[in-house]
Structures are given as structure tokens and as C-alpha cells.
Design a protein around this motif. Structure first.
Motif, mmCIF file in Angstrom:
data_model
loop_
_atom_site.group_PDB
_atom_site.id
_atom_site.type_symbol
_atom_site.label_atom_id
_atom_site.label_comp_id
_atom_site.label_asym_id
_atom_site.label_seq_id
_atom_site.Cartn_x
_atom_site.Cartn_y
_atom_site.Cartn_z
ATOM 1 N N PHE A 1 -17.554 17.814 -1.701
ATOM 2 C CA PHE A 1 -18.556 17.147 -0.871
ATOM 3 C C PHE A 1 -19.837 16.966 -1.687
ATOM 4 O O PHE A 1 -20.261 17.880 -2.401
ATOM 5 N N LYS A 2 -20.444 15.796 -1.589
ATOM 6 C CA LYS A 2 -21.567 15.487 -2.481
ATOM 7 C C LYS A 2 -22.897 16.067 -2.009
ATOM 8 O O LYS A 2 -23.903 15.923 -2.700
ATOM 9 N N TYR A 3 -22.935 16.699 -0.839
ATOM 10 C CA TYR A 3 -24.176 17.291 -0.341
ATOM 11 C C TYR A 3 -24.038 18.809 -0.285
ATOM 12 O O TYR A 3 -23.014 19.327 0.137
ATOM 13 N N GLU A 4 -25.102 19.487 -0.702
ATOM 14 C CA GLU A 4 -25.170 20.945 -0.575
ATOM 15 C C GLU A 4 -26.068 21.277 0.616
ATOM 16 O O GLU A 4 -27.176 20.731 0.729
ATOM 17 N N PHE A 5 -25.620 22.138 1.498
ATOM 18 C CA PHE A 5 -26.434 22.501 2.658
ATOM 19 C C PHE A 5 -26.171 23.957 3.024
ATOM 20 O O PHE A 5 -25.102 24.509 2.711
ATOM 21 N N GLN A 6 -27.171 24.557 3.656
ATOM 22 C CA GLN A 6 -27.065 25.940 4.102
ATOM 23 C C GLN A 6 -27.662 26.085 5.486
ATOM 24 O O GLN A 6 -28.653 25.417 5.822
ATOM 25 N N LYS A 7 -27.053 26.949 6.249
ATOM 26 C CA LYS A 7 -27.545 27.202 7.589
ATOM 27 C C LYS A 7 -28.933 27.835 7.516
ATOM 28 O O LYS A 7 -29.163 28.778 6.768
ATOM 29 N N GLY A 8 -29.869 27.283 8.283
ATOM 30 C CA GLY A 8 -31.223 27.815 8.320
ATOM 31 C C GLY A 8 -32.175 27.162 7.340
ATOM 32 O O GLY A 8 -33.366 27.472 7.336
ATOM 33 N N LYS A 9 -31.664 26.249 6.487
ATOM 34 C CA LYS A 9 -32.524 25.569 5.518
ATOM 35 C C LYS A 9 -32.638 24.089 5.874
ATOM 36 O O LYS A 9 -31.709 23.505 6.450
ATOM 37 N N PRO A 10 -33.750 23.435 5.509
ATOM 38 C CA PRO A 10 -33.922 22.011 5.844
ATOM 39 C C PRO A 10 -32.944 21.129 5.076
ATOM 40 O O PRO A 10 -32.530 21.454 3.963
ATOM 41 N N TRP A 11 -32.591 19.996 5.705
ATOM 42 C CA TRP A 11 -31.739 18.991 5.055
ATOM 43 C C TRP A 11 -32.599 18.254 4.022
ATOM 44 O O TRP A 11 -33.613 17.644 4.347
ATOM 45 N N GLN A 12 -32.202 18.336 2.757
ATOM 46 C CA GLN A 12 -33.049 17.850 1.673
ATOM 47 C C GLN A 12 -32.771 16.393 1.286
ATOM 48 O O GLN A 12 -33.428 15.857 0.403
ATOM 49 N N TYR A 13 -31.782 15.798 1.924
ATOM 50 C CA TYR A 13 -31.405 14.434 1.532
ATOM 51 C C TYR A 13 -31.907 13.435 2.584
ATOM 52 O O TYR A 13 -32.548 13.799 3.560
ATOM 53 N N GLU A 14 -31.596 12.166 2.348
ATOM 54 C CA GLU A 14 -31.954 11.129 3.317
ATOM 55 C C GLU A 14 -31.151 11.312 4.597
ATOM 56 O O GLU A 14 -30.192 12.092 4.642
ATOM 57 N N ASN A 15 -31.530 10.565 5.650
ATOM 58 C CA ASN A 15 -30.793 10.652 6.920
ATOM 59 C C ASN A 15 -29.299 10.440 6.669
ATOM 60 O O ASN A 15 -28.911 9.517 5.944
ATOM 61 N N LEU A 16 -28.507 11.299 7.279
ATOM 62 C CA LEU A 16 -27.063 11.213 7.080
ATOM 63 C C LEU A 16 -26.409 10.633 8.331
ATOM 64 O O LEU A 16 -26.575 11.160 9.433
ATOM 65 N N TYR A 17 -25.662 9.536 8.131
ATOM 66 C CA TYR A 17 -24.919 8.898 9.221
ATOM 67 C C TYR A 17 -23.433 9.094 8.973
ATOM 68 O O TYR A 17 -22.980 9.177 7.823
ATOM 69 N N ALA A 18 -22.675 9.170 10.046
ATOM 70 C CA ALA A 18 -21.230 9.386 9.931
ATOM 71 C C ALA A 18 -20.591 8.212 9.185
ATOM 72 O O ALA A 18 -20.687 7.073 9.629
ATOM 73 N N PRO A 19 -19.933 8.487 8.037
ATOM 74 C CA PRO A 19 -19.312 7.394 7.274
ATOM 75 C C PRO A 19 -18.021 6.882 7.915
ATOM 76 O O PRO A 19 -17.543 5.809 7.596
ATOM 77 N N PHE A 20 -17.455 7.665 8.815
ATOM 78 C CA PHE A 20 -16.224 7.290 9.514
ATOM 79 C C PHE A 20 -16.094 8.166 10.754
ATOM 80 O O PHE A 20 -16.852 9.124 10.931
ATOM 81 N N ASP A 21 -15.136 7.846 11.626
ATOM 82 C CA ASP A 21 -14.883 8.672 12.807
ATOM 83 C C ASP A 21 -14.241 9.997 12.378
ATOM 84 O O ASP A 21 -13.315 9.999 11.552
ATOM 85 N N PHE A 22 -14.721 11.081 12.929
ATOM 86 C CA PHE A 22 -14.098 12.372 12.614
ATOM 87 C C PHE A 22 -14.319 13.339 13.773
ATOM 88 O O PHE A 22 -15.227 13.162 14.593
ATOM 89 N N SER A 23 -13.453 14.345 13.826
ATOM 90 C CA SER A 23 -13.521 15.354 14.886
ATOM 91 C C SER A 23 -14.351 16.538 14.413
ATOM 92 O O SER A 23 -14.326 16.904 13.236
ATOM 93 N N VAL A 24 -15.065 17.148 15.376
ATOM 94 C CA VAL A 24 -15.872 18.332 15.066
ATOM 95 C C VAL A 24 -15.010 19.574 15.274
ATOM 96 O O VAL A 24 -14.479 19.791 16.368
ATOM 97 N N LYS A 25 -14.872 20.347 14.234
ATOM 98 C CA LYS A 25 -14.029 21.543 14.313
ATOM 99 C C LYS A 25 -14.739 22.672 15.046
ATOM 100 O O LYS A 25 -15.954 22.806 14.989
ATOM 101 N N LYS A 26 -13.946 23.462 15.729
ATOM 102 C CA LYS A 26 -14.481 24.667 16.361
ATOM 103 C C LYS A 26 -14.628 25.767 15.317
ATOM 104 O O LYS A 26 -13.935 25.766 14.297
ATOM 105 N N THR A 27 -15.516 26.704 15.610
ATOM 106 C CA THR A 27 -15.670 27.844 14.703
ATOM 107 C C THR A 27 -14.481 28.783 14.867
ATOM 108 O O THR A 27 -13.769 28.743 15.875
ATOM 109 N N GLN A 28 -14.301 29.630 13.871
ATOM 110 C CA GLN A 28 -13.223 30.607 13.938
ATOM 111 C C GLN A 28 -13.407 31.552 15.132
ATOM 112 O O GLN A 28 -12.431 31.969 15.752
ATOM 113 N N GLU A 29 -14.676 31.850 15.449
ATOM 114 C CA GLU A 29 -14.948 32.724 16.591
ATOM 115 C C GLU A 29 -14.509 32.065 17.900
ATOM 116 O O GLU A 29 -13.917 32.707 18.772
#
Length: 678
Positions: free
Chosen positions: A34-62
Motif C-alpha cells: 500500500f502506497k500510504y503509511e498511516f497509524q492510529k492516533g496520528k494525523p493523515w499526512q497526505y492529500e484527501n483520500l477518495y475510494a479508488p473503487f468499491d470495497f467492503s469494510v472489514k470487521k475487527t478481529q475482536e
């Protein structure tokens, strides 16, 4: 062909380079990046990100685990009713009834009434059946009872146990006012009643798996073109899961057949760059290691092992990634080489693993810090306490780093995954196994660690014991040289332990002819008086060659043999050379020179100086401060004039420091004091 032979070492390194790249890329998981690096709790450092295609949101393991548990808790198990057993009981009832209730003892009406009562009891018992084996976990729950190929939902408590039959029978008899016949009916049912309901494990398991398979692993979809996250927005739990889902979908779609070779080429180029940096570092700063194919192979094998083990763990369960004791790598390399090389290789290995592990920034940060702590804290590994202390500090750094990242992600210390902390402790315990690993590497690659050097420095070892018995003068000379050389090595930052061991063994070749060396002669008779100077010189020179042979027979490491080989360099046996010249005739200097080589490291250079100074100092009759000062300068100056240190990585400043140490030590040895007036 000659050119190929001359370049075979370089060709081998090219081969090792290519094979290492292939193995590492082969170990990598099959997927794009994946071309973007991101971490929970940190700001998104790139430009606005739009969905490049339709995709499903996965549930967490919990979430998935909670839903699975809910299905398991609500699952109705299946029990199978055995019709044949029930029919068999009813068929045998008539026989058992007649045995107990005899016609001559009861009237026909009474017998009919009693028989009907017994049948009513059996009907009641086998309406749902009797369990073969009860399960306390099912009490109060609903279950399925399969009867005549149909499943009926009933309360588990409606299934009877064998122990319930007596109570049921008494209640029915009391209700019909036939309590006086209780004992009689007990004798009828004692051998008659048989369990006929059994838990159907296979059907229950299949039903559970079917229900679990219906669980959805996703929770909604994101349409193409929808804004996922804006620049500067903090990555929180909701959009974090959306980003993780996009990342997984993106990487799986990217690894398509038409992109396969492009991604493979990209990985290959990046890994090739990392390994090229290692080769360049070795070539520029550690050329003696670069020229040694065995040592280069050793370094690359350790990198490959770490990459392979980490990749294997990530494929099994990425949550266990921190159980891999990566700090063993800098520990081993520092033990056999030096701290800078150990840290450099560790950082390069961590960069390679950044392609493999989840949360690569977090992983790289923690591992590099742990590697630095390893390099800074581990010293004198032969002392057992030092290793335990260092491993404790490494484990502490892992835990502190993990907790710091957890606070950044979650904003508090809630929901800490205690398993991860346990993995760090397990990591530390595995790291302690570096000691036997070092021993194995020593035997396989012929390397030498401080632990082995400590063992070799024991003067009670077989070889040194033999030297002290057969050549006590040489043994004492070796001890004095070891003390001088060790002090000098400590002062200039050389490997003091290696120098000391080299000094202890440098003259073991004198074991072959101990009396031909002055320090071992206890009488005025000198065996050289009966020999030609040329022959005497040959015996003196041969102690180097014989020392190498004795060392190899006793399995001394090559690094120690280097001291035996080079401690006289290519110097001249001047005494016998001059004596031969006085006799007249043609005299070749080559016949009176040691075979060499000249010292090729700081350690071997120190030994050469210490050996010459200590041996020559025995000829001083009335040493004074001035005499010792000029004497040390003259001995070492002569060696420098003879170009004995050209191949040694030693500076003029270090040589001057070594001189000062020798002068100070010799002053102490000869107990020079200020002359007091009478």
C-alpha cells in the motif's frame, strides 16, 4: 583461466549477493505494498483520500470473535433418539411383568390395570428418551431431538437420566394410588430400562460450522469516489478500519497476474540496494572482512535466517512478530567483529523486514532502538551477569516502546494486549540462547569470541601447562609479554583479550627445542656453540613454523595462529647473521630472515613490539629512566624503519602511546626509584 582464478573471491561474492536477493524476495509474502503509511492516533499526512473503487469494510478481529462466540453460545446441539432400543424395551416389558406379577396372586382386572400403569410409565419415559451421558452445560437450554428422521426442539431438562426413572415411577404410582406396588415395579424396570438418547457430535459440529460460515466478515461497503479521510484528519478507530480494509483490498488486487513481475522487480531492486549498502560498507570500512569469504558468508547467512524466521512467524500469526529475537543479530556480530558493523547490519535487516511486518514504522522504530541498546550495553559477553543485564535492558526497551505506541494509538493504557508483553519476555529468554549459538558458529565458521579467548587464556590449559614445564623461561617471557601487550591494547582501544591470548601462545614453537633459546638455558653450556651460525639461525627461525604446526594440532583458532605467524614479521636474526659474516664467505640475508608475514592488525603489531621490548630488556644491566626511554625508542624505531608495520592498521599516535605504556611498565618491573643521598 588465470584471470578467473584470481577473481574467484569476487565472483563468489557476486554469487552470494544474487542468491541472497533471490532468497529474501522469495521469503516475502505474495502481495503488493500500500502506497500510504498511516497509524492510529496520528494525523493523515497526505492529500484527501477518495475510494479508488468499491470495497467492503472489514470487521475487527475482536468483532468477529465476539460474533462467533455469540453463535457458539446460542447454538442448539443435536441428540439422536434410538427407536430400536425403545422398541426392545417395550417388547421385553411383557416378559418382565409376568415374572414379577404372577396371575395366581392377582385378579385379571388388577393385572390389566397394573400392566397398563407400567406401559404408561414406559410411554412417559420414552416420550423423549433417556440420555446415555448427561451434560451439565446443557441444563436449562434448548436442544434438538432427532426422532424418526425429524428434529424437534425440546428443553434439555425434558430428557431423562437413568437416575430420574425411579422418581418418575413413584410420582405416577402415587397419583394412581398404587404406591404399595413401588418395589414390584422397581424389580420390573431394574433390568428393563436402557438409555436410548445420544449426543450427535458430527451433526452438532456441522450445524455450528454452517452457522459460523454465515457470519459476515465485513460491515458495509464504501462506494467508489467517496471521501475516506481528509488531509490533517486524525486516524481514529472507524476510519482506521476503513483504511485497513482499503489497504488489504488494494494489495490483493495489485498482486494480479499482470502486475506480478513488476512488483517482484520492485522488491528485488529495493533488497538489492540494501545488500549493496552492506557490501559497500564492508569494502570501504571493513576491507579485511570483505576479503574474507567465510566472514561475508557468515554475515549474510545471519541476515537470511532472521528474515526467514520473521517471515515464517508473520505468515503463521502476525501478532507474534515480536517473539523473534532480532537483537541476537547485533549481539553475534559485535561478538565476532565490532559494534559498528553489528549495528549497521541490524539496521539493514530491520529495513528489509519493514516490507514483511505489519505496522512497519512502529516495528522499525522499536527494533532499531533495541539494536542500539544491545550494542551500547553488551560488553565482555564472557561474563554471564553482563548478558542477563543486557537482555533485561533490551526487554525493558521493547516494553516501554510498545506502551508508548499504545498510548499514541489509544490515548490511554486501557486495552493493553498482555500477550504482547509476554512475547517481549519470551523474546528476552530466547535471546539468552545466544551463548550456545556463538559456540556453534565458532565451530562451523572458525571464528573466535571473547568466551573462547577467556578459555584459551587459562594458564592451566594443556598446552600452556606443557610450555611452563618444558620451557619455563619461555613461559615466563610469554606472561610478561602478555601483560605488556594487554596494557598497550587497552590504552589504544584494541582487542586486549585477543592480544593477551596471542602473547601467551606466540612462542609455543620453542617446545620443539627449548634449550636452544637463552631464557630456558639453566647452565653455562650453550648448544649453539657447537653449530654453524646459519644452522643456529635456522633453529631460531623454525620456532615460528613449528609453533604454527603445534597450534594447529591443538586446534587453536586461526586468529591466535596469526600472532605466532607474524610476531617476528620479516626481521633479521641479527646476532647469527653478524656472526656468520665474521666467519667470511658469501652470506645471504634471506637465510637469516623470518618468513613473515609482517603484522597486519593493531593487535599483531602490539605483540611484535611487546615481544621485542621484553626480550631485549633482559640484556639491560643497570637500567635507568633514561636508559629505558632510549631503549624502547630504539627497539620500536628499528621495527618501523624495517617497514614492519606498513600493513597494520595502526597510527603514529598509537605507536607513541604504546611506547609510553611500555616505558611505564618496564619501570615498574625493574623497580626503578629515586636515588636517595647518603
Amino acid at each position: 583461466m588465470d584471470r578467473l582464478y584470481k577473481n574467484q573471491s569476487l565472483l563468489y561474492k557476486y554469487f552470494l549477493y544474487v542468491v541472497s536477493i533471490f532468497c529474501i524476495v522469495f521469503f516475502f509474502p505474495k502481495g503488493g505494498k500500500f502506497k500510504y503509511e498511516f497509524q492510529k492516533g496520528k494525523p493523515w499526512q497526505y492529500e484527501n483520500l477518495y475510494a479508488p473503487f468499491d470495497f467492503s469494510v472489514k470487521k475487527t478481529q475482536e468483532e468477529i470473535s465476539a460474533e462467533k462466540q455469540k453463535v457458539i453460545d446460542g447454538q442448539l446441539n443435536y441428540y439422536r433418539f434410538n427407536e430400536a432400543t425403545a422398541k426392545e424395551v417395550f417388547d421385553e416389558y411383557d416378559t418382565e411383568f409376568v415374572k414379577t406379577f404372577k396371575p395366581e396372586e392377582h385378579s385379571t382386572a388388577e393385572l390389566a390395570m397394573l400392566k397398563k400403569t407400567g406401559q404408561d410409565i414406559l410411554d412417559r419415559i420414552y416420550e423423549n428418551g433417556i440420555l446415555q451421558k448427561s451434560n451439565s452445560n446443557e441444563i436449562g437450554k434448548q436442544v434438538y431431538l432427532i426422532k424418526q428422521n425429524e428434529a424437534y426442539q425440546i428443553n434439555y431438562d425434558d430428557l431423562y437420566r437413568v437416575r430420574d426413572v425411579e422418581g418418575l415411577m413413584q410420582r405416577i404410582l402415587e397419583k394412581k394410588r398404587l404406591g404399595s406396588y413401588t418395589n414390584a415395579f422397581q424389580s420390573v424396570f431394574f433390568n428393563l430400562i436402557k438409555p436410548n438418547v445420544e449426543y450427535d457430535e458430527n451433526l452438532s459440529k456441522m450445524a455450528l460450522e454452517e452457522e459460523l460460515s454465515k457470519l459476515s466478515l465485513t460491515r458495509g461497503t464504501i462506494d467508489e469516489g467517496k471521501l475516506i479521510i481528509a488531509k490533517g484528519e486524525v486516524v481514529e478507530s472507524d476510519n482506521y478500519m476503513i483504511l485497513e480494509s482499503l489497504k488489504g483490498e488494494f494489495e490483493s488486487e495489485l498482486w494480479a497476474s499482470n502486475n506480478y513481475y513488476y512488483i517482484l522487480a520492485g522488491y528485488t531492486v529495493l533488497v538489492a540496494l540494501v545488500l549493496m549498502m552492506l557490501f559497500l560498507f564492508l569494502k570501504k570500512y571493513r576491507n579485511e572482512i570483505f576479503e574474507n569469504g567465510t566472514k561475508v558468508t557468515f554475515i549474510f547467512i545471519n541476515i537470511l535466517i532472521m528474515v526467514f524466521v520473521t517471515t515464517l512467524v508473520v505468515k503463521y500469526n502476525e501478532a507474534f512478530v515480536f517473539v523473534v529475537p532480532l537483537c541476537i543479530l547485533p549481539l553475534i556480530l559485535k561478538t565476532f567483529f565490532d559494534a559498528r558493523l553489528g549495528l549497521f547490519v541490524h539496521v539493514l535487516t530491520v529495513l528489509i523486514l519493514g516490507f514483511v511486518v505489519p505496522n512497519s514504522f512502529e516495528y522499525i522504530f522499536i527494533q532499531i532502538i533495541a539494536g542500539i541498546v544491545t550494542i551500547l550495553t553488551v560488553s565482555e559477553l564472557y561474563k554471564r551477569a553482563n548478558l542477563f543485564i543486557s537482555v533485561g535492558q533490551i526487554t525493558l526497551i521493547y516494553i516501554v516502546g510498545y506502551l508508548a505506541f499504545h498510548i499514541i494509538h489509544e490515548g490511554n493504557l486501557d486495552n493493553i494486549i498482555w500477550l504482547t508483553l509476554g512475547l517481549f519476555l519470551l523474546n528476552g529468554m530466547i535471546t539468552l540462547f545466544v551463548q550456545p549459538l556463538i559456540y556453534i558458529y565458532e565451530k562451523i565458521f572458525g571464528l573466535v569470541s571473547d568466551v573462547s579467548l577467556l578459555e584459551l587464556s587459562d594458564t592451566n590449559s594443556k598446552l600452556l601447562k606443557e610450555l611452563s614445564n618444558r620451557a619455563p623461561g619461555t613461559f615466563n617471557h610469554s606472561l610478561q609479554v602478555a601483560n605488556l601487550a594487554e596494557a598497550a591494547a587497552n590504552e589504544i582501544g584494541a582487542n586486549a583479550m585477543l592480544v593477551r591470548v596471542g602473547a601467551l601462545y606466540h612462542d609455543i614453537g620453542k617446545l620443539s627445542n627449548p634449550t636452544y633459546f637463552t631464557e630456558n638455558q639453566i647452565t653455562n653450556a650453550n648448544p649453539h656453540d657447537d653449530l654453524e651460525p646459519r644452522d643456529s639461525a635456522r633453529i631460531i627461525i623454525n620456532h615460528v613454523i613449528e609453533g604454527i604446526e603445534i597450534a594447529r594440532k591443538n586446534n587453536l583458532p586461526d586468529r591466535v595462529i596469526d600472532f605466532i605467524r607474524s610476531h617476528h614479521g620479516t626481521t633479521l636474526v641479527y646476532y647469527f647473521y653478524k656472526k656468520q659474516k665474521e666467519l667470511g664467505g658469501e652470506v645471504k640475508q634471506e637465510d637469516f630472515k623470518y618468513p613473515g608475514p609482517t603484522p597486519f592488525s593493531r593487535e599483531t603489531a602490539i605483540l611484535m613490539m611487546a615481544d621485542s621490548v621484553e626480550a631485549a630488556s633482559k640484556s639491560l644491566k643497570n637500567p635507568t629512566f633514561m636508559v629505558l626511554d632510549e631503549f624502547v625508542d630504539k627497539i620500536i624505531g628499528g621495527q618501523m624503519a624495517a617497514n614492519q608495520f606498513l600493513n597494520a592498521n595502526i597510527t603514529f599516535r598509537e605507536i607513541e602511546t604504546i611506547k609510553k605504556i611500555f616505558k611505564h611498565r618496564l619501570t615498574n618491573i625493574y623497580h626503578l626509584r629515586v636515588e636517595y643521598p647518603e
